[in-house]
Scaffold this active site. Structure first.
Site, PDB file in Angstrom:
ATOM      1  N   THR A   1     -20.852   0.241  -0.807  1.00 47.84           N
ATOM      2  CA  THR A   1     -21.198  -0.869  -0.018  1.00 47.84           C
ATOM      3  C   THR A   1     -20.005  -1.613   0.856  1.00 47.84           C
ATOM      4  OG1 THR A   1     -20.917  -2.448  -1.688  1.00 47.84           O
ATOM      5  CG2 THR A   1     -23.005  -1.559  -1.548  1.00 47.84           C
TER       6      THR A   1
ATOM      7  N   GLU B   1     -22.230  -1.463 -13.370  1.00 47.89           N
ATOM      8  CA  GLU B   1     -23.559  -1.868 -14.341  1.00 47.89           C
ATOM      9  C   GLU B   1     -24.055  -0.825 -14.932  1.00 47.89           C
ATOM     10  OE1 GLU B   1     -22.403  -3.857 -12.045  1.00 47.89           O
ATOM     11  OE2 GLU B   1     -22.158  -5.969 -12.945  1.00 47.89           O
TER      12      GLU B   1
ATOM     13  N   THR C   1     -15.042  -0.905 -10.834  1.00 44.22           N
ATOM     14  CA  THR C   1     -15.082  -0.461  -9.423  1.00 44.22           C
ATOM     15  C   THR C   1     -14.490  -1.244  -8.678  1.00 44.22           C
ATOM     16  OG1 THR C   1     -17.130  -1.299  -9.436  1.00 44.22           O
ATOM     17  CG2 THR C   1     -17.039   1.148  -9.966  1.00 44.22           C
TER      18      THR C   1
ATOM     19  N   ASP D   1     -18.818 -10.289 -16.453  1.00 43.47           N
ATOM     20  CA  ASP D   1     -18.803  -9.970 -15.083  1.00 43.47           C
ATOM     21  C   ASP D   1     -17.959 -10.410 -14.060  1.00 43.47           C
ATOM     22  OD1 ASP D   1     -19.866  -8.145 -13.046  1.00 43.47           O
ATOM     23  OD2 ASP D   1     -21.556  -9.187 -12.893  1.00 43.47           O
TER      24      ASP D   1
ATOM     25  N   LYS E   1     -14.772 -14.360  -9.266  1.00 42.69           N
ATOM     26  CA  LYS E   1     -15.763 -14.755  -9.817  1.00 42.69           C
ATOM     27  C   LYS E   1     -15.522 -15.895 -11.030  1.00 42.69           C
ATOM     28  CE  LYS E   1     -19.550 -11.571  -9.663  1.00 42.69           C
ATOM     29  NZ  LYS E   1     -20.039 -10.408 -10.582  1.00 42.69           N
TER      30      LYS E   1
ATOM     31  N   CYS F   1     -34.918  -6.663  -8.890  1.00 42.98           N
ATOM     32  CA  CYS F   1     -35.342  -6.513  -7.439  1.00 42.98           C
ATOM     33  C   CYS F   1     -36.604  -7.248  -7.558  1.00 42.98           C
ATOM     34  CB  CYS F   1     -35.844  -5.238  -7.046  1.00 42.98           C
ATOM     35  SG  CYS F   1     -34.377  -4.121  -6.945  1.00 42.98           S
ATOM     36  N   HIS F   2     -37.618  -7.448  -8.203  1.00 45.03           N
ATOM     37  CA  HIS F   2     -38.909  -8.048  -8.200  1.00 45.03           C
ATOM     38  C   HIS F   2     -38.917  -9.522  -8.578  1.00 45.03           C
ATOM     39  CE1 HIS F   2     -40.785  -4.555  -6.553  1.00 45.03           C
ATOM     40  NE2 HIS F   2     -40.195  -3.691  -7.268  1.00 45.03           N
TER      41      HIS F   2
HETATM   42 CA    CA Z   1     -20.520  -6.539 -11.503  1.00 47.73          CA
END
Ligand code: CA
Length: 725
Positions: free
Chosen positions: A192, A210, A267, A332, A359, A635-636
């Site tokens: 991305t 993840e 990553t 995370d 973060k 997502c939902h």
């Molecule tokens: Ca992450």
């Protein structure tokens, strides 16, 4: 003119050329006089000394300061900004890209890694390239099918496609020159991030931690796409042999019984910066495949090079220094956030520093030549550590934040105190402007966790979390003004001012020499006084903005441009769209009078489809809730309350209910982005999931939800520090 035409626009422009021939010549010879083969002419000389109206690199300059020296738009006249043009991307998913502007041509990317080349003054489409990413790949994307932009270099446009291909296009025509895979297509890698150019090489990372992948960053030959070097951020095993010597040092920080099969993550999915003088390429690495460190790395260890800032030699990929922001991370807390280079005066002496606000909520200032930590202070509410010890360079963790064996509420949340949304540095104010996030998150360990390839492997207990998640939508909404525009002094490590927003997604930031700061929040896009934070101008943008704006000039006119389209991780979880998420590129200038884009209200859904479906047993609903939390919620939406980005399953049609198994297991809607989950969901699971979907569609809101909604409407909110101990 065809939207997908690669050649048609040339005739339309009156710029006739044989693009591939021109490109071949451009690689070896001086550019000729024709317009077509001068497209995308960015080289080392020009990138190092950009004209004020240029935006040639991702962060405008190699140091990624995202500051425009243009001064036509000022604090005094910003109120006269009007829309110059608007371009419909034809997408309804998240837009995160930074446009590159070269000689009046704007290059941007959209959802599914589509590339757009537009006339920067008029918004007219010159060409459009769709890499045709298989829509089933969307399942591997933790955080939407976004893309953060292209690199333009010596007549070519480079894009990293979601499915891991690095693709080189002719900057004049948009024709594909070559493509090369950068990941193992069998694994759940995604790309991305924007490619960067450093020392003439194309640098690209990837995402997927993840789901269980092994992180790395690679350099490619710009002419052929050949791999020049690859730096793995984590070892493949304890004892080697290792691909490069830096992994021997890293392996010492992992126990022999680590969860090696998880790929370990780390990553490099977004941030990079280059200092040509020091000859150092800086990249940030991410979290581990399994969050819970006691399961990932039993017995402890720092787990290098997770959550680290890495300084590499750009021509060899060798590590010069590293700084780990969160040793043994289990929240995370990636260090993939914006890396910004600046020369600032600290205690009277000019220092070459590297700045990051990752973060984990600390604002770091490092000596970028040596990696020495100069200072680190909290820029938001942080409960996981008391402070960073400057003598050791290490954070001092609080036991109250260790969720390895016991559920804990910890700040910042997994989304971070600052995520990918870029910051900006204003050389005149000396301040860094941060898209801040104020939140906390409940971590619950799953003692029975087993790593499963292709799953969302965080080791959180979804069964325990699912009930909480049903009401989770209201926690971020009840947090007081959960995002902001934070002006921070990197020399003194102090907040100068902060504007807080009521919306869940903060936009990226641009500063200009007109002493302005631009940022989107909610469905508005605004300009602020860089010194005081006073809002000077604001305009409605039909859907939300999370992308960072840029500024450029064409024929003496200064423009401000930004992509509008909500999505990404925070968009999917924290947005609550009331209009269709019609993606656009919006561009303003003084006195602009183009018609404002239309906001199309979201159609109200009906639960009639669920009413005609057979209800499941309470036991099936309970099992379905846990499965939903693990596989579908990202997502939902929690409790099936969609943000508006993905279908709201409560309002599924009768036909969709009838086709539940063919969709979930058979993959009949893979072409629209809903891949088959047959590898992780059995037919029995699917029946349970369906029972949960029907139950949620027909259930009345709980007293708690109703109360929370009532309070929110009246402006009640909870300070994030109340959420943690
Ligand atoms: Ca992450």
């Amino acid at each position: 003119m065809s939207r997908s035409s690669g050649i048609g626009f040339l005739a339309a422009l009156g710029r006739v050329a044989l693009a591939t021939t021109a490109l071949a010549a451009a690689a070896t010879a001086e550019p000729a006089a024709s317009a077509a083969n001068t497209a995308g002419r960015v080289d080392a000389e020009r990138a190092a000394n950009p004209a004020p109206g240029d935006w040639l690199l991702h962060g405008r300059t190699w140091d990624e300061q995202r500051h425009s020296p243009l001064t036509q738009i000022t604090r005094d006249n910003v109120g006269k900004l009007g829309l110059a043009w608007s371009y419909d991307t034809g997408t309804k998913r998240g837009l995160e890209s930074t446009p590159i502007v070269v000689d009046g041509v704007l290059y941007a990317t959209g959802s599914w890694s589509v590339v757009y080349a537009l006339d920067a003054a008029s918004g007219r489409e010159l060409w459009r390239f769709d890499p045709l990413v298989p829509r089933s790949k969307g399942r591997d994307a933790c955080c939407d099918v976004v893309n953060r932009g292209v690199a333009v270099w010596k007549g070519r446009v480079y894009v990293g496609a979601l499915d891991g291909r690095l693709i080189a296009l002719d900057a004049a025509s948009g024709e594909k020159l070559w493509e090369t895979p950068t990941v193992d297509a069998k694994l759940p890698y995604t790309v991305t991030g924007a490619p960067r150019i450093a020392k003439g090489l194309v640098i690209l990372g990837n995402g997927g931690a993840e789901f269980g992948v092994r992180g790395y960053v690679s350099a490619y030959d710009p002419d052929s796409g050949a791999l020049r070097w690859r730096f793995y951020t984590v070892p493949a095993n304890k004892d080697g042999p290792h691909e490069h010597e830096e992994l021997q040092a890293a392996a010492k920080t992992w126990p022999a019984n680590s969860l090696w099969e998880s790929g370990l993550g780390g990553t490099v999915w977004d941030s990079m910066a280059w200092d040509p003088e020091l000859d150092l390429l800086y990249v940030g690495s991410g979290n581990a495949s399994v969050y819970n460190r006691e399961q990932r790395s039993p017995g402890g260890g720092d787990n290098l090079y997770l959550a680290s800032i890495l300084a590499l030699r750009p021509d060899t990929g060798r590590l010069v220094w590293h700084y780990q922001t969160t040793p043994g991370d289990q929240w995370d807390y990636t260090a993939t956030q914006h890396i910004l280079l600046a020369d600032i005066r600290i205690d009277g002496s000019l220092r070459k520093v590297l700045i990051q606000a990752p973060k984990n909520g600390f604002f770091y200032v490092l000596d970028r030549a040596t990696g020495e930590l100069l200072s680190a202070e909290k820029f938001t509410h942080v409960s996981w550590a008391t402070h960073v010890d400057l003598s050791t360079g290490r954070p001092v963790e609080r036991e109250e934040a260790n969720w390895s064996r016991k559920g804990r509420v910890v700040a910042p949340a997994v989304v971070g105190a600052h995520n990918w949304h870029p910051m900006s540095f204003h050389p005149k104010t000396g301040l860094v402007y941060i898209p801040s996030i104020h939140n906390a998150y409940f971590f619950e360990p799953d003692p029975d966790f087993r790593f499963t390839p292709g799953r969302f492997n965080t080791a959180e207990d979804f069964a325990a979390l699912s009930a909480i998640f049903e009401g989770y939508e209201f926690f971020p909404r009840l947090t007081c003004d959960p995002t902001g525009l934070l002006a921070w002094d990197p020399a003194t490590q102090k907040k100068v001012w902060e504007v807080r927003h009521r919306y869940g997604v903060p936009g990226g930031i641009l500063t200009t020499a007109g002493d302005l700061v631009f940022q989107g929040s909610g469905t508005t896009f605004s300009a602020y006084d860089a010194a005081s934070g006073k809002r000077l101008w604001s305009t409605a943008v039909a859907t939300g903005v999370m992308a960072p704006p840029v500024s450029y000039s064409v024929d003496g006119v200064q423009y401000i441009s930004v992509l509008a389209g909500i999505g990404g991780s925070s968009g999917a979880h924290f947005a609550s769209l009331e209009t269709e998420n019609d993606g656009r590129i919006l561009t303003w200038k003084l006195g602009g009078d183009a018609a404002a884009p239309l906001a199309r209200p979201l159609a109200k859904g009906s639960v009639e489809g669920a009413r005609h479906s057979a209800a499941g047993s309470p036991e099936a609903v309970a099992r379905g809730r846990d499965l939903y939390a693990e596989h579908c919620l990202r997502c939902h939406g929690a409790g099936l309350r969609s943000s508006g980005l993905y279908p709201d399953l409560r309002y599924s049609s009768r036909k969709t209910h009838e086709q539940f198994d063919p969709i979930v297991l058979g993959g009949i809607r893979a072409g629209g982005g809903m891949a088959s989950f047959a590898d992780v969901i059995t037919p029995e699971n699917s029946a349970d999931l369906h029972a949960y979907v029907i139950e949620r569609a027909l259930v009345e809101p709980s007293v708690l939800e109703t109360l929370a909604g009532w309070l929110y409407e009246r402006g009640a909110c909870v300070p994030e520090e109340w959420m943690t101990n």
